[in-house]
Enzyme design. Structure first.
Site, mmCIF file in Angstrom:
data_model
loop_
_atom_site.group_PDB
_atom_site.id
_atom_site.type_symbol
_atom_site.label_atom_id
_atom_site.label_comp_id
_atom_site.label_asym_id
_atom_site.label_seq_id
_atom_site.Cartn_x
_atom_site.Cartn_y
_atom_site.Cartn_z
ATOM 1 C CG HIS B 128 -1.966 -1.013 1.229
ATOM 2 N ND1 HIS B 128 -2.831 -1.215 0.169
ATOM 3 C CD2 HIS B 128 -2.299 -1.940 2.163
ATOM 4 C CE1 HIS B 128 -3.649 -2.213 0.454
ATOM 5 N NE2 HIS B 128 -3.350 -2.674 1.642
ATOM 6 C CG ASP B 163 -2.773 -8.413 0.682
ATOM 7 O OD1 ASP B 163 -1.996 -8.646 1.621
ATOM 8 O OD2 ASP B 163 -3.837 -7.760 0.798
ATOM 9 C CG HIS B 165 -6.662 -5.390 1.862
ATOM 10 N ND1 HIS B 165 -6.099 -6.199 2.819
ATOM 11 C CD2 HIS B 165 -7.906 -5.083 2.303
ATOM 12 C CE1 HIS B 165 -6.966 -6.385 3.804
ATOM 13 N NE2 HIS B 165 -8.070 -5.713 3.519
ATOM 14 C CG ASP B 250 -4.830 -10.065 3.455
ATOM 15 O OD1 ASP B 250 -4.561 -8.896 3.747
ATOM 16 O OD2 ASP B 250 -4.520 -10.591 2.360
#
Lengths: 140, 341
Positions: B128, B163, B165, B250
């Protein structure tokens, strides 16, 4: 300049409540309509707890629309609610552009009062990159 | 050093990046991930990489100097936060610089003919983090630092980010770079709100980004289909020299931060798919998210084993979840977006 649409950034903080009260008074003074926005991060503060946002979207949305934004409704104003995933400053700027805000109202400190990166506090970023006026409300 | 073992890199003192009580991104994640590597079928086939700190020059390929200076200064002054998700402690800079160096050490070793693949466990995670700021638990973009070093050496790099996200930071850093292909599967709607299929790349890299957003409940078969149907043709055209995996776990069904429904056996299949997109000996996995420690151990075990061609599935694969229609819509959206470029 006539203010027609105010965007107020909301979270669970007392500072945000102060911003909402100021924005509500401005609505009365100008007749503008108001949009309340909340940025969903990975985590959300609910009371003293820090909870994952994704599994608590419904609760967070309800709390945003019913509790945090209550000061906006004290003069009978009904705001429009926008809740969106992303970092706070980017969400505020994006939504301001989308709704055509003439004024952004944001607290100077969010829900966590720890020292923030000098270049990157939410209010600083919004002030730096906004294309409309920004009012930064200090904590009470 | 064995020339076909798994090279493993970890930060030496992950607890220096103190995130505070109750934060899901905690130092025990690294121990849990390590357990997945050392207790499974790879226990005698791993080699620990030495510590190699990323230099400011290497970091500055992907991060603005102003951000690096401000982050370092914040740490030196005792810490604070970059945003409500992303605390910074006094020890965070040193930890993050070591974390960012793990992939560089892995790339150096693989290029020298050491090991068959690498799995690095940086903390904090990285995907991120953008050029100008950290966010979403991330301070320095670990996978991007390694990718940029490889590009500087004349290599073509494919980054696969599974991931849950979207890796907004990695995408933005390489948005207009024709030597990097960024592929992401991720839950949507979810943080950080980016990663639409229409985001296909900048003017110099119009086919350089592949985003496949998936709905809550999507299972491993859906992610596989997304990679095979949408990403693989682009990867085949790209002809990568390296594949770097932003290996967040995740998307596992037990993860507390998201709603995809994968199990550890799915990561075996995903690893098998993406490692074929680059030559042998040119794959590095980077730990990103994954916040259920038990699921993390199992998922890392499956992925690490698959990196060496070993089929180890602590849990069976998953199937039957929603999302196949999203793949079709994503492909259509990509095609429309590229028709306008």
């Amino acid at each position: 300049m006539t203010t027609k649409r105010i965007l107020v950034a909301m979270d669970s903080s007392d500072n945000s409540e102060a911003a909402a009260r100021w924005a509500a008074d401005e609505v009365i003074a100008t007749g503008a309509d108001i949009v309340a926005v909340h940025a969903l991060g990975l985590l959300e503060r609910i009371g003293s707890l820090r909870v994952p946002s994704q599994h608590n979207r419904t609760q967070i949305t309800w709390t945003f629309e019913h509790t945090w934004t209550a000061p906006l409704r004290r003069h009978g104003t009904e705001p429009r609610y926008v809740i969106r995933d992303g970092p706070p400053a980017q969400v505020i700027l994006d939504v301001a552009a989308e709704v055509g805000a003439d004024l952004i109202v944001v607290g100077s400190r969010g829900a966590d009062r720890r020292a923030q990166l000098p270049l990157g506090s939410t209010s600083t970023q919004v002030v730096r990159h906004s294309t409309c006026p920004v009012v930064v409300i200090p904590p009470r | 050093m064995a020339d076909d073992g798994l090279l493993v890199g970890t930060v030496t003192r992950p607890e220096r990046h103190a995130t505070g009580s109750g934060h899901p991104e905690q130092a025990p994640r690294i121990h849990a991930a390590e357990q997945g590597i050392v207790t499974g079928p790879l226990r005698d086939a791993t080699v620990q990489l030495g510590t190699r700190l990323a230099t400011v020059t290497e970091l500055a390929r992907v991060h603005d100097r102003a951000y690096l200076d401000a982050l370092m200064s914040l740490c030196r002054s005792g810490g604070g936060e970059l945003d409500p998700d992303t605390p910074v402690a006094a020890g965070s800079w040193d930890t993050a610089v070591e974390a960012a160096g793990l992939g560089l050490a892995a790339a150096d070793a693989l290029r020298s003919g050491e090991g068959g693949a690498a799995f690095v466990l940086p903390r904090p995670p990285g995907h991120h983090a953008t050029r100008t700021t950290g966010m979403g638990f991330c301070l320095l973009n670990n996978v991007a630092v390694t990718a940029a070093a490889l590009v500087a050496a004349g290599e073509r790099v494919l980054i696969v980010d599974w991931d849950v996200h979207h890796g907004n930071g990695t995408q933005a850093i390489f948005w207009d770079n024709p030597d990097v292909l960024y592929v992401s599967t991720h839950e949507s709607p979810a943080y950080p709100g980016t990663g639409r299929p229409e985001e296909t790349g900048g003017p110099n890299a119009p086919d350089g980004t592949v985003n496949i957003p998936l709905p809550a409940g999507a299972t491993g078969d859906v992610v596989q289909a997304a990679l095979r149907l949408i990403a693989e043709p682009v990867a085949d055209r790209f002809r990568a020299d390296w594949v770097l995996i932003s290996a967040g776990f995740d998307a596992h069904r037990d993860d507390p931060l998201a709603d995809l429904r994968l199990a550890s056996g799915d990561y075996t299949d995903l690893t098998n798919i993406v490692t074929k997109w680059a030559p042998p000996g040119r794959a590095i996995a980077f730990l990103e998210g994954g916040y259920d420690l038990s699921a993390l151990t199992r998922s890392v075990a499956a992925t690490a084993s698959a990196l060496l061609g070993i089929d180890h599935r602590p849990e069976p694969t998953t199937n039957g979840g929603p999302g196949h229609d999203c793949i079709v819509r994503a492909e259509q959206a990509r095609a429309r977006a590229q028709a306008w470029t």
